[in-house]
Design a protein around this motif. Structure first.
Motif, short mmCIF file in Angstrom:
data_model
loop_
_atom_site.label_atom_id
_atom_site.label_comp_id
_atom_site.label_asym_id
_atom_site.label_seq_id
_atom_site.Cartn_x
_atom_site.Cartn_y
_atom_site.Cartn_z
N LEU A 207 5.93 22.07 80.17
CA LEU A 207 6.97 21.63 81.10
C LEU A 207 6.81 22.35 82.44
O LEU A 207 6.31 23.48 82.49
CB LEU A 207 8.36 21.95 80.54
CG LEU A 207 8.83 21.24 79.27
CD1 LEU A 207 10.11 21.90 78.77
CD2 LEU A 207 9.04 19.77 79.55
N ARG A 208 7.27 21.71 83.49
CA ARG A 208 7.40 22.42 84.76
C ARG A 208 8.41 23.55 84.56
O ARG A 208 9.45 23.34 83.91
CB ARG A 208 7.87 21.48 85.86
CG ARG A 208 6.93 20.32 86.15
CD ARG A 208 7.42 19.50 87.32
NE ARG A 208 6.68 18.26 87.43
CZ ARG A 208 5.51 18.12 88.07
NH1 ARG A 208 4.97 19.18 88.66
NH2 ARG A 208 4.89 16.95 88.12
N ARG A 209 8.13 24.69 85.11
CA ARG A 209 9.04 25.82 84.92
C ARG A 209 10.42 25.50 85.49
O ARG A 209 11.44 25.87 84.91
CB ARG A 209 8.48 27.08 85.57
CG ARG A 209 9.36 28.31 85.33
CD ARG A 209 8.72 29.59 85.78
NE ARG A 209 8.49 29.63 87.22
CZ ARG A 209 8.21 30.72 87.90
NH1 ARG A 209 8.10 31.88 87.28
NH2 ARG A 209 8.01 30.68 89.20
N SER A 210 10.48 24.80 86.61
CA SER A 210 11.77 24.46 87.21
C SER A 210 12.60 23.57 86.28
O SER A 210 13.82 23.73 86.19
CB SER A 210 11.55 23.76 88.55
OG SER A 210 10.76 22.58 88.39
N VAL A 211 11.94 22.66 85.59
CA VAL A 211 12.65 21.77 84.66
C VAL A 211 13.12 22.55 83.45
O VAL A 211 14.25 22.37 82.96
CB VAL A 211 11.73 20.60 84.24
CG1 VAL A 211 12.38 19.77 83.13
CG2 VAL A 211 11.41 19.72 85.44
N ARG B 80 13.95 25.65 83.29
CA ARG B 80 15.12 26.43 83.69
C ARG B 80 16.35 25.55 83.85
O ARG B 80 17.47 25.93 83.49
CB ARG B 80 14.82 27.18 84.99
CG ARG B 80 13.85 28.34 84.81
CD ARG B 80 13.62 29.06 86.11
NE ARG B 80 12.85 30.29 85.91
CZ ARG B 80 12.47 31.09 86.89
NH1 ARG B 80 12.77 30.79 88.16
NH2 ARG B 80 11.78 32.19 86.63
N GLN B 81 16.15 24.37 84.40
CA GLN B 81 17.26 23.43 84.57
C GLN B 81 17.88 23.07 83.22
O GLN B 81 19.10 22.91 83.10
CB GLN B 81 16.76 22.16 85.26
CG GLN B 81 17.80 21.06 85.41
CD GLN B 81 17.19 19.77 85.91
OE1 GLN B 81 16.17 19.76 86.59
NE2 GLN B 81 17.80 18.66 85.56
N LEU B 82 17.04 22.96 82.19
CA LEU B 82 17.51 22.62 80.85
C LEU B 82 18.16 23.80 80.14
O LEU B 82 18.78 23.63 79.09
CB LEU B 82 16.35 22.11 80.01
CG LEU B 82 15.73 20.77 80.41
CD1 LEU B 82 14.44 20.52 79.63
CD2 LEU B 82 16.72 19.64 80.18
N ARG C 222 14.77 14.15 77.34
CA ARG C 222 14.77 12.68 77.38
C ARG C 222 16.13 12.16 77.81
O ARG C 222 16.22 11.23 78.64
CB ARG C 222 14.40 12.14 76.00
CG ARG C 222 14.29 10.61 75.93
CD ARG C 222 14.23 10.15 74.50
NE ARG C 222 15.46 10.47 73.78
CZ ARG C 222 15.60 10.34 72.47
NH1 ARG C 222 14.60 9.91 71.72
NH2 ARG C 222 16.76 10.65 71.90
N ARG C 223 17.21 12.73 77.27
CA ARG C 223 18.55 12.24 77.58
C ARG C 223 18.89 12.42 79.05
O ARG C 223 19.70 11.66 79.61
CB ARG C 223 19.58 12.95 76.71
CG ARG C 223 19.56 12.50 75.25
CD ARG C 223 20.46 13.34 74.40
NE ARG C 223 20.50 12.87 73.01
CZ ARG C 223 21.01 13.56 72.00
NH1 ARG C 223 21.53 14.77 72.22
NH2 ARG C 223 20.99 13.07 70.78
N GLN C 224 18.29 13.43 79.69
CA GLN C 224 18.55 13.65 81.10
C GLN C 224 17.64 12.82 82.01
O GLN C 224 17.67 12.97 83.23
CB GLN C 224 18.41 15.14 81.42
CG GLN C 224 19.50 16.00 80.77
CD GLN C 224 19.49 17.43 81.27
OE1 GLN C 224 18.86 17.77 82.27
NE2 GLN C 224 20.22 18.29 80.58
N GLY C 225 16.83 11.96 81.40
CA GLY C 225 16.04 11.02 82.18
C GLY C 225 14.70 11.52 82.66
O GLY C 225 14.07 10.88 83.51
#
Length: 234
Positions: free
Chosen positions: A150-154, A156-158, A177-180
């Motif tokens: 995963l992208r590190r930014s993603v 962290r967002q999760l 997946r649920r967050q699109g």
């Protein structure tokens, strides 16, 4: 893009072989490897030879046990743009790091995983891998032993991996997946160990895992499932 490989370990005997393979890859580039030992005595870290332990691309961490906890600790220490979570009994395909970078050169993608394969030659394991790959390609929710990245930014967002004793990989990717977020399942397979399945029996192990995943999706607490998993040979 810099790739950080996060490897959670707990009393692993082949860690030196895995690290030597990763560090020697010609496509490694700006690679970082973070090994996170969850055993009380950090015995896996003690098995790493000095010439590997002193490599500037390698970081060694101690953590409380639990794959989710260890992977979150490793991700928190990582500095790469891409986080790749690798199980200690899994080997990446050739040119894996180039494939990951090429995949995430597409700004529409947040991450991905490799296809599943087994190190052992077995018709039964080949069938299990084919079924698992069909499932992950359909659901877009790969397993942790497919070397999720995963992208590190993603990540962290999760909020990182949920603090669950089991199913942390499925929960993270379901949330993604649920967050699109879009991911790609690469056609190139990893080679993970199938020794546990062969030891337990392929049918018994597969049915047990399917049953546990069904219970999880029906809302049974992961803590209860972890007890069942360990009690029946996990």
């Amino acid at each position: 893009m810099k790739v950080s490989v996060v490897i959670p370990v707990f009393r692993e005997g082949e860690i030196a072989t895995l690290l030597a393979d990763l560090l020697a890859r010609p496509d490694a580039g700006a690679l970082e490897i973070v090994v996170v030992d969850g055993a009380p005595g950090q015995d896996t870290l003690s098995r790493i030879p000095a010439h590997l332990a002193q490599n500037p691309r390698l970081s060694l961490l101690a953590s409380p046990p639990g794959r989710a906890v260890q992977q979150n600790a490793g991700a928190g220490a990582a500095r790469g743009d891409i986080l790749l979570f690798l199980h200690a009994d899994t080997r990446l395909p050739d040119n894996a790091f180039s494939l990951v970078r090429q995949c995430l050169a597409d700004p529409a993608l947040s991450g991905g995983a490799f296809s599943l394969g087994y190190a052992e030659a077995s018709a039964g394991l080949a069938f299990i891998a084919a079924a698992a790959n069909a499932r992950s390609n359909f659901t877009r929710v790969p397993y942790g032993d497919q070397a999720i990245f995963l992208r590190r930014s993603v990540f962290r967002q999760l909020g990182g991996f949920p603090a669950l004793p089991v199913m942390e990989d499925l929960e993270l990717m379901t949330r993604l997946r649920r967050q699109g977020h879009a991911i790609r399942i690469l056609a190139f397979p990893v080679r993970t160990s199938g020794r546990r399945q062969l030891r337990e029996g392929l049918v018994r192990c597969t049915l047990r895992n399917l049953f546990l995943r069904l219970l999880y999706h029906l809302g049974v607490p992961a803590e209860l499932l972890a007890g069942l998993y360990l009690r029946h040979g996990g």
